[in-house]
Design an enzyme around this catalytic site. Sequence first.
Site, mmCIF file in Angstrom:
data_model
loop_
_atom_site.group_PDB
_atom_site.id
_atom_site.type_symbol
_atom_site.label_atom_id
_atom_site.label_comp_id
_atom_site.label_asym_id
_atom_site.label_seq_id
_atom_site.Cartn_x
_atom_site.Cartn_y
_atom_site.Cartn_z
ATOM 1 N N SER A 187 0.747 -1.172 0.151
ATOM 2 C CA SER A 187 0.090 -0.090 0.015
ATOM 3 C C SER A 187 0.853 1.223 -0.111
ATOM 4 O O SER A 187 0.537 2.349 -0.647
ATOM 5 C CB SER A 187 -0.709 -0.040 1.094
ATOM 6 O OG SER A 187 -1.862 -1.240 1.070
ATOM 7 N N HIS A 239 0.003 4.238 4.417
ATOM 8 C CA HIS A 239 -0.346 4.992 3.242
ATOM 9 C C HIS A 239 0.310 6.543 3.336
ATOM 10 O O HIS A 239 0.728 7.071 2.059
ATOM 11 C CB HIS A 239 -1.686 5.038 3.579
ATOM 12 C CG HIS A 239 -2.351 3.711 3.409
ATOM 13 N ND1 HIS A 239 -3.639 3.613 3.593
ATOM 14 C CD2 HIS A 239 -2.025 2.608 3.034
ATOM 15 C CE1 HIS A 239 -3.981 2.445 3.405
ATOM 16 N NE2 HIS A 239 -3.062 1.696 2.965
#
Length: 381
Positions: A187, A239
């Site tokens: 991610s 993230h």
Amino acid sequence: MGRTPIASSPAPEAAIQIPTRRSEKPRRSRPPRPPPPPPEPSKWVAWLSPTIIFINIALFLVAMYLNNCPSHSHTCIGASFLGRFSFQGIHENPLLGPSATTLLELGAMDVKKVVEGGEAWRLVTCMWLHAGVFHVLANMLSFVFVGFRMEEEFGFARLGGVYVISGIGGSLASSLYVRTTISVGASGALFGLLGAMLSELIINWSIYENKVQSLMSLLLIILVNLAVGILPHVDNFAHLGGFLTGFMLGFVLMIRPQYGYINKKKMPDYIASSAKSKSKPKYKPSQCIMLIVALVILITGFTTGLTMLLKGVNGNDHCSWCHYLSCVPSPLWTCQARCTSSQYENRVQLTCMQNRKSQIYTLNNGTTAVPIQQLCAELCG
């Protein structure tokens, strides 16, 4: 008597009086015909993007093979037809994947192993592992829509650089704030690609036509994906770290020549000489400034983050509200229990950040983040 001289012959006289045809007029000299333009470069065929997808899926299959759930558990999912590729029980891994122990053996991110064991390589290996089928499919489908386009436009070297460095940046940010759980997934690298697309649009603003529309569309995609990170069981620090890393890398690796710049090296001499006075500098001063500032921030951030991690610094001790960046409690869900920890030899003190309760535990040798997470959940409960 003799032959008539040629000059006095009537036939040549008549021939001289015949008007000449237009085709017989003397031709004016013409400049040489310019050479044909060089052929257009062939379109780049992406090969690194499918390679990255193959590696991620292949490593997930390797993890499932080594996990071999039926050999040590009776609650495996799909053991009758998947055999050793069957999934761990829902109570242990709801994403349909291997156990946490298997992921740790393959290189999952564990702060204790990095700080005390010197296993900094886990910052790289964890980004190639995934916790389950849903995890790997969601990440790879997202990569299809972003990675192929970026590689066709900027080449494999820039794509690979942004992907790997952003993944490391995401792992670094996660390790500073997520201290009691292991971390895996691509991610951070994927958010790095989104960040690079945003900074590429900013630094090359003058060459785009639909600037505002492109910016609004990209910002909407980024905000929606970051908003998902405030849900429980999602590592939004990875993230954010990957996005910020990719955003800075975009200013460095994705810079393009400004509108009006002419590359004379690829032009014939007679055109290059006439275009010399019309050409602009390759980059604007603002582009150069953004590149330098981003490079300084990137180097400073990585140096500071690695130093803090290797010294065992807990980012939550310096930012009491940062845990809300990863999970915001609501009536619909509760956030995962989070604790600050300080350890001396085999004794660790956990403090729950929700109810501020504190407790000292004695750990066995080889204890990792998995049992610490369970102790934290009990303390916060």
